[in-house]
Design a protein around this motif. Structure first.
Motif, PDB file in Angstrom:
ATOM      1  N   HIS A 560      44.415  36.711 -14.437  1.00  0.00           N
ATOM      2  CA  HIS A 560      44.910  36.406 -13.120  1.00  0.00           C
ATOM      3  C   HIS A 560      44.732  37.510 -12.387  1.00  0.00           C
ATOM      4  N   VAL A 561      44.811  38.477 -12.540  1.00  0.00           N
ATOM      5  CA  VAL A 561      44.685  39.875 -11.413  1.00  0.00           C
ATOM      6  C   VAL A 561      43.187  39.869 -11.193  1.00  0.00           C
ATOM      7  N   ALA A 562      42.235  39.642 -12.088  1.00  0.00           N
ATOM      8  CA  ALA A 562      40.841  39.914 -11.708  1.00  0.00           C
ATOM      9  C   ALA A 562      40.351  38.813 -10.870  1.00  0.00           C
ATOM     10  N   GLY A 563      40.900  37.586 -11.029  1.00  0.00           N
ATOM     11  CA  GLY A 563      40.726  36.458 -10.084  1.00  0.00           C
ATOM     12  C   GLY A 563      41.302  36.711  -8.834  1.00  0.00           C
ATOM     13  N   VAL A 564      42.318  37.181  -8.702  1.00  0.00           N
ATOM     14  CA  VAL A 564      42.963  37.563  -7.271  1.00  0.00           C
ATOM     15  C   VAL A 564      42.110  38.649  -6.588  1.00  0.00           C
ATOM     16  N   ALA A 565      41.634  39.350  -7.550  1.00  0.00           N
ATOM     17  CA  ALA A 565      40.629  40.559  -6.806  1.00  0.00           C
ATOM     18  C   ALA A 565      39.336  40.086  -6.415  1.00  0.00           C
ATOM     19  N   ALA A 566      38.912  38.925  -6.870  1.00  0.00           N
ATOM     20  CA  ALA A 566      37.764  38.091  -6.602  1.00  0.00           C
ATOM     21  C   ALA A 566      38.014  37.344  -5.215  1.00  0.00           C
ATOM     22  N   LEU A 567      39.375  36.772  -5.202  1.00  0.00           N
ATOM     23  CA  LEU A 567      39.805  36.194  -3.873  1.00  0.00           C
ATOM     24  C   LEU A 567      39.856  37.229  -2.680  1.00  0.00           C
ATOM     25  N   VAL A 568      40.241  38.350  -3.065  1.00  0.00           N
ATOM     26  CA  VAL A 568      40.360  39.343  -1.913  1.00  0.00           C
ATOM     27  C   VAL A 568      38.823  39.792  -1.392  1.00  0.00           C
ATOM     28  N   TRP A 569      37.996  40.024  -2.469  1.00  0.00           N
ATOM     29  CA  TRP A 569      36.893  40.435  -2.145  1.00  0.00           C
ATOM     30  C   TRP A 569      36.215  39.090  -1.218  1.00  0.00           C
ATOM     31  N   ALA A 570      36.450  37.993  -1.709  1.00  0.00           N
ATOM     32  CA  ALA A 570      35.878  36.752  -1.012  1.00  0.00           C
ATOM     33  C   ALA A 570      36.256  36.729   0.381  1.00  0.00           C
ATOM     34  N   ARG A 571      37.579  37.120   0.752  1.00  0.00           N
ATOM     35  CA  ARG A 571      38.181  37.133   2.217  1.00  0.00           C
ATOM     36  C   ARG A 571      37.449  38.503   2.848  1.00  0.00           C
ATOM     37  N   PHE A 572      37.711  39.590   2.285  1.00  0.00           N
ATOM     38  CA  PHE A 572      37.419  40.686   3.066  1.00  0.00           C
ATOM     39  C   PHE A 572      36.132  41.496   2.218  1.00  0.00           C
ATOM     40  N   GLY A 573      35.046  40.943   2.376  1.00  0.00           N
ATOM     41  CA  GLY A 573      33.801  41.368   1.587  1.00  0.00           C
ATOM     42  C   GLY A 573      33.338  42.836   1.780  1.00  0.00           C
ATOM     43  N   ALA A 574      33.886  43.500   2.997  1.00  0.00           N
ATOM     44  CA  ALA A 574      33.540  44.950   2.979  1.00  0.00           C
ATOM     45  C   ALA A 574      34.674  45.961   2.367  1.00  0.00           C
ATOM     46  N   ALA A 575      35.711  45.116   1.936  1.00  0.00           N
ATOM     47  CA  ALA A 575      36.841  45.941   1.404  1.00  0.00           C
ATOM     48  C   ALA A 575      36.245  46.941   0.217  1.00  0.00           C
ATOM     49  N   SER A 576      36.991  48.060   0.328  1.00  0.00           N
ATOM     50  CA  SER A 576      36.540  48.937  -0.840  1.00  0.00           C
ATOM     51  C   SER A 576      37.465  48.621  -2.051  1.00  0.00           C
ATOM     52  N   VAL A 577      37.012  49.469  -3.220  1.00  0.00           N
ATOM     53  CA  VAL A 577      37.709  49.143  -4.563  1.00  0.00           C
ATOM     54  C   VAL A 577      39.310  49.680  -4.240  1.00  0.00           C
ATOM     55  N   ALA A 578      39.432  50.755  -3.430  1.00  0.00           N
ATOM     56  CA  ALA A 578      40.625  51.456  -3.345  1.00  0.00           C
ATOM     57  C   ALA A 578      41.601  50.410  -2.660  1.00  0.00           C
ATOM     58  N   GLU A 579      40.869  49.643  -1.403  1.00  0.00           N
ATOM     59  CA  GLU A 579      41.653  48.782  -0.493  1.00  0.00           C
ATOM     60  C   GLU A 579      42.068  47.515  -1.457  1.00  0.00           C
ATOM     61  N   VAL A 580      41.192  47.041  -2.325  1.00  0.00           N
ATOM     62  CA  VAL A 580      41.472  45.993  -3.243  1.00  0.00           C
ATOM     63  C   VAL A 580      42.663  45.922  -4.098  1.00  0.00           C
ATOM     64  N   ARG A 581      42.334  47.387  -4.671  1.00  0.00           N
ATOM     65  CA  ARG A 581      43.383  47.896  -5.680  1.00  0.00           C
ATOM     66  C   ARG A 581      44.773  47.697  -4.814  1.00  0.00           C
ATOM     67  N   ASN A 582      44.887  48.321  -3.797  1.00  0.00           N
ATOM     68  CA  ASN A 582      46.096  48.460  -3.051  1.00  0.00           C
ATOM     69  C   ASN A 582      46.709  47.317  -2.543  1.00  0.00           C
ATOM     70  N   ARG A 583      45.799  46.188  -2.428  1.00  0.00           N
ATOM     71  CA  ARG A 583      46.251  44.612  -1.895  1.00  0.00           C
ATOM     72  C   ARG A 583      47.041  44.282  -3.224  1.00  0.00           C
ATOM     73  N   LEU A 584      46.293  44.404  -4.298  1.00  0.00           N
ATOM     74  CA  LEU A 584      46.928  43.844  -5.600  1.00  0.00           C
ATOM     75  C   LEU A 584      48.312  44.400  -5.904  1.00  0.00           C
ATOM     76  N   LEU A 585      48.260  45.761  -5.772  1.00  0.00           N
ATOM     77  CA  LEU A 585      49.746  46.443  -6.219  1.00  0.00           C
ATOM     78  C   LEU A 585      50.741  46.383  -5.089  1.00  0.00           C
ATOM     79  N   CYS A 586      50.306  46.690  -3.918  1.00  0.00           N
ATOM     80  CA  CYS A 586      51.086  46.662  -2.718  1.00  0.00           C
ATOM     81  C   CYS A 586      51.597  45.060  -2.495  1.00  0.00           C
ATOM     82  N   GLY A 587      50.931  44.089  -2.616  1.00  0.00           N
ATOM     83  CA  GLY A 587      51.391  42.778  -2.352  1.00  0.00           C
ATOM     84  C   GLY A 587      52.077  42.157  -3.544  1.00  0.00           C
ATOM     85  N   ALA A 588      52.180  42.658  -4.642  1.00  0.00           N
ATOM     86  CA  ALA A 588      53.007  42.246  -5.677  1.00  0.00           C
ATOM     87  C   ALA A 588      54.444  42.048  -5.307  1.00  0.00           C
ATOM     88  N   GLU A 589      54.912  41.130  -5.884  1.00  0.00           N
ATOM     89  CA  GLU A 589      56.391  40.728  -5.684  1.00  0.00           C
ATOM     90  C   GLU A 589      57.457  41.642  -6.618  1.00  0.00           C
TER      91      GLU A 589
END
Length: 805
Positions: A560-589
């Motif tokens: 589930h998390v891997a799939g969302v990470a792929a969605l993040v990169w699909a929308r923000f192609g230039a995002a760094s690993v750190a930003e994608v990781r932050n989006r996953l963790l900071c965006g969690a409920e």
């Protein structure tokens, strides 16, 4: 890690205080504690929802007959400018500084007599698409409406909000996700179009020319690699890897089966686990390195073990451009404990995310491992429906009954037969004794195997082997029709193991035979071979449409998390690993049930990860002495680590064990988004900090942090010198008062503290007593007050020395 699976359409089940004396004060300037509402409060939104309007824009409608000059005066008074005029009578879009308040601009415009009304330029978006995949209703982890799945009704909203995320993106084929697992069914109708292919090993026969055309160390790896079998066919004869791949990237909205989190990202199949679901560290490390080298943005590792591997850690560190998403483990244990570690979850790496499991009601699953240092967040992991390979058991034999008529034997010194000498039925070359010198005998099923329409066939069996010397061997041979036999494998020595031999050379043939053949020389004998649970498993080349199953485990959370990470990169192609990781963790409920269980105390949210989540941290001391202040501190920033200054945060608290938080006050972030505040809890208290959001960023919440309150204890002695035979008079007070509890007077023995007397506390917490020292000497004394309840920790007084002469 998936423990339990239930096949759809089959009968298969596989193993599985209200607070007192609160003090709020700032530790930084220019922030200040305030009780006022945050700026742009009307624009604030709950966690998980998009910001509702475009920053810096307001829609204005003027009263009928207002001339152009008067409109310009109104805009000037509100410090705005015309952005667009509409044909509709009196309607304009005005724009102002993005740093200004939308609410203030609306209010200023509406105070003008020329203006009929003003309102934010609200955002709207297409209703979230629900794909037409017929089994989508069972995918509660993606969309939970409270539907019953496998007889269990869920809680609406206890999901990753995939439909909301799909309104923004459904993925991109440019994002590659490596599935390091039991292999992947690359022909599954829900996966075939989303399987990665290696451009360096394709075209002009490169797929099978036996050469390493792209120079990566693997020949013909045109769609991944199989380290278990050492070939370029990472087929899945277990089902686990295919299930993981389906959750990540099953094709969506195709009127078939299920939908993955991302509908079009590419799956890189990397097989490191065998048919039983186990694998070796060396293979895993090699697969991690391969994934990084071949451009996988995300690497899913749904497995765990208790041993730290430096090779695995080095492989993760050696692929810094890849995000590794791993399972927490299924032992219900604390991964932070030195006695129950779980790897790769416990590896410390900036490009690794470890995931726990939640159920349909947003509760931590009972089997799920956890850890506030090692486990980052949680995701759905109970009864998750996903794809399965069409595994066919073409042959099975348990030797529970006599083998006459079912097996045939032959050769020199032929004594092959069924035996029960070990307590259960087995096949052996020499029941009740050792094989003979000069033996060349065999045993085989009497009937041919029809492998028509089957591929990837493997012969699996439990083997206990005891052979004398290197010349004595157990051969496994196969034939089409029986005229010529080919050696599949040869073994010698001694040991017990479960064996899997490759029969794929005979795929698709209708008359396949296999046999076990013992060959010995003339120099000595031993107990021979004992075999059990023989089976031939293959993959079908046809699909009935029911190749799906429910699995439970933290193995199901990682995809589930891997799939969302792929969605993040699909929308923000230039995002760094750190930003994608932050989006996953900071965006969690954040969920109260996860507080103190993971780093974030939160469950994955695909929608928030794709928007602009805020990262809100909270640090707090584990304990504070009663009556003293504890400093809470942290930082508010965007997912790309930009600090947000001048933002209003709400400090929330609840007594430990209580259900709901209450507001304690607010604080404004200072330079770089940092903040600090002092609190004075009267008993064990849980704190959380929330951000209501603003026109340019989403709302957010910190993880919950618990502060325990340690009792205070004072100690006075009447005399510090006295003669032998006299008693020491002692007194003191504990705080807060715990009337009727006992304090312990203890003396230092030279190696430990030993109790010598006790005294009962009075109504105000005071106590007193006497103690007669038994001999001359110097006594070091203290008072210890054991933890009186769950809300207060043990207290210890200062030390007092008493000399007895």
């Amino acid at each position: 890690m998936g423990d339990v699976r239930r096949a759809r359409g089959r009968s298969e089940m596989v193993v599985p205080g209200v607070l007192l004396g609160v003090l709020l004060s700032l530790g930084i300037a220019p922030a200040a504690v305030t009780t006022t509402a945050p700026q742009d409060q009307r624009s604030a939104t709950p966690a998980g929802e998009a910001r509702p309007f475009i920053p810096g824009e307001v829609v204005v409608r003027y009263r009928a007959g207002i001339p152009t000059a008067a409109r310009g005066a109104a805009r000037l008074a509100a410090r705005s400018r015309l952005a667009k005029a509409f044909p509709s009578a009196g309607l304009e879009l005005v724009r102002f500084s993005a740093e200004s308040s939308v609410a203030a601009a609306v209010a200023a415009l509406e105070r003008r007599p020329e203006v009929l009304y003003a309102e934010p330029n609200y955002r709207y978006r297409a209703t979230a698409d629900v794909p037409d995949d017929p089994l989508f209703g069972d995918l509660w982890g993606l969309s939970n409406t409270g539907q019953a799945v496998v007889g269990v009704a869920g809680t609406p909203g206890a999901d990753v909000d995939a439909p909301g995320a799909w309104a923004l993106t459904t993925g991109s084929p440019d994002v590659v996700v490596a599935v390091v697992d039991t292999g992947v069914d690359v022909d599954h109708p829900d996966l075939a179009s989303n399987i990665w292919t290696n451009p360096g090993e394709m075209g002009d026969g490169k797929e099978s020319n036996g050469r390493d055309d792209d120079g990566n160390g693997y020949a013909d790896d045109w769609r991944g690699w199989d380290w278990v079998s050492g070939d370029n066919e990472p087929r899945d004869l277990h089902g686990h890897g295919t299930h993981v791949a389906g959750t990540i990237a099953a094709r969506g909205n195709d009127s078939s089966g299920v939908a993955g989190v991302t509908w079009s990202s590419k799956i890189m199949p990397l097989r490191v686990l065998d048919e039983s679901g186990s694998g070796a560290n060396a293979d895993i490390a090699a697969a991690f390195a391969y994934a990084g080298a071949m451009g996988a943005r995300v690497v899913n590792a749904s497995f765990a073990g208790p041993d730290l591997s430096q090779a695995m850690a080095d492989a993760i560190a050696g692929a810094p451009a890849s995000l590794f998403v791993v399972a927490a483990g299924n032992e219900g244990a604390n991964n932070d404990s030195p006695s129950t570690p779980s790897y790769p979850c416990d590896h410390v790496a900036p490009n690794l995310v470890c995931v726990a499991a939640t159920d349909q009601r947003d509760r931590l699953a009972g089997f799920s491992n956890y850890g506030t240092r090692s486990v980052d967040l949680a995701a759905p992991g109970v009864m998750i429906l996903s794809a399965q390979p069409p595994i066919v058991t073409a042959y099975t034999e348990s030797f529970d009954a006599d083998i006459a008529g079912r097996w045939v034997t032959g050769g020199t010194n032929d004594t092959w037969d069924r035996t029960t000498e070990a307590g259960g039925g087995m096949l052996t070359d020499s029941p009740g004794g050792e094989y003979l010198d000069g033996t060349d005998s065999w045993a085989a099923p009497a009937a041919d195997l029809d492998l028509s329409g089957l591929i990837g066939c493997r012969l699996r069996y439990a083997l206990s082997l005891d052979l004398d010397g290197g010349a004595d061997r157990l051969l496994v041979e196969a034939s089409s029709g029986g005229a010529e036999w080919s050696e599949i494998t040869s073994r010698t020595g001694a040991g017990t193991q479960t064996v899997s031999d490759d029969l794929s050379a005979f795929d698709g043939r209708p008359d396949v035979r296999f046999r076990f053949r013992l060959v010995s020389d003339g120099s000595g004998t031993a107990d021979g071979a004992h075999l059990d649970d023989v089976e031939v498993r293959c993959l079908s080349t046809s699909y009935a449409g029911d190749e799906y199953a429910y699995y439970s485990g933290t193995s199901m959370t990682a995809p589930h998390v891997a799939g969302v990470a792929a969605l993040v990169w699909a929308r923000f192609g230039a995002a760094s690993v750190a930003e994608v990781r932050n989006r996953l963790l900071c965006g969690a409920e954040p969920l109260d049930g996860l507080a103190g269980k993971t780093v974030t105390g939160a469950r994955l949210s695909a929608l928030r990860a794709l928007e602009d989540p805020t990262c809100l941290t909270l640090a707090a001391p584990a304990t504070v002495v009663y009556g003293r202040a504890a400093t809470l501190s942290g930082k508010l920033s965007t997912a790309d680590a930009v600090g947000l200054a001048g933002r209003v945060l709400t400090i929330r608290q609840r007594p430990y064990g209580a259900a709901a938080f209450s507001s304690l006050g607010t604080v404004v972030t200072g330079s770089g988004g940092t903040w600090s505040v002092a609190v004075k809890p009267a008993k064990r208290t849980v704190y959380r900090v929330t951000f209501a959001g603003a026109s340019s960023v989403l709302s957010g919440a910190s993880p919950a942090r618990t502060v325990q309150v340690r009792t205070t204890v004072s100690l006075s002695v009447a005399d510090t010198t006295l003669r032998l035979g006299r008693s020491v008079s002692f007194s003191g007070r504990v705080g807060p008062a715990h009337a009727g509890k006992y304090v312990r007077l203890e003396r230092w023995t030279g190696s430990s503290w030993a109790q010598v007397k006790s005294a009962k506390t009075g109504s105000s917490g005071g106590f007193s007593g006497t103690w007669k020292p038994p001999a001359r000497g110097t006594y070091r004394l203290r008072i210890r007050f054991p933890a009186p309840d769950a809300d207060h920790g043990q207290g210890v007084s200062g030390r007092r020395d008493v000399r007895v002469s």
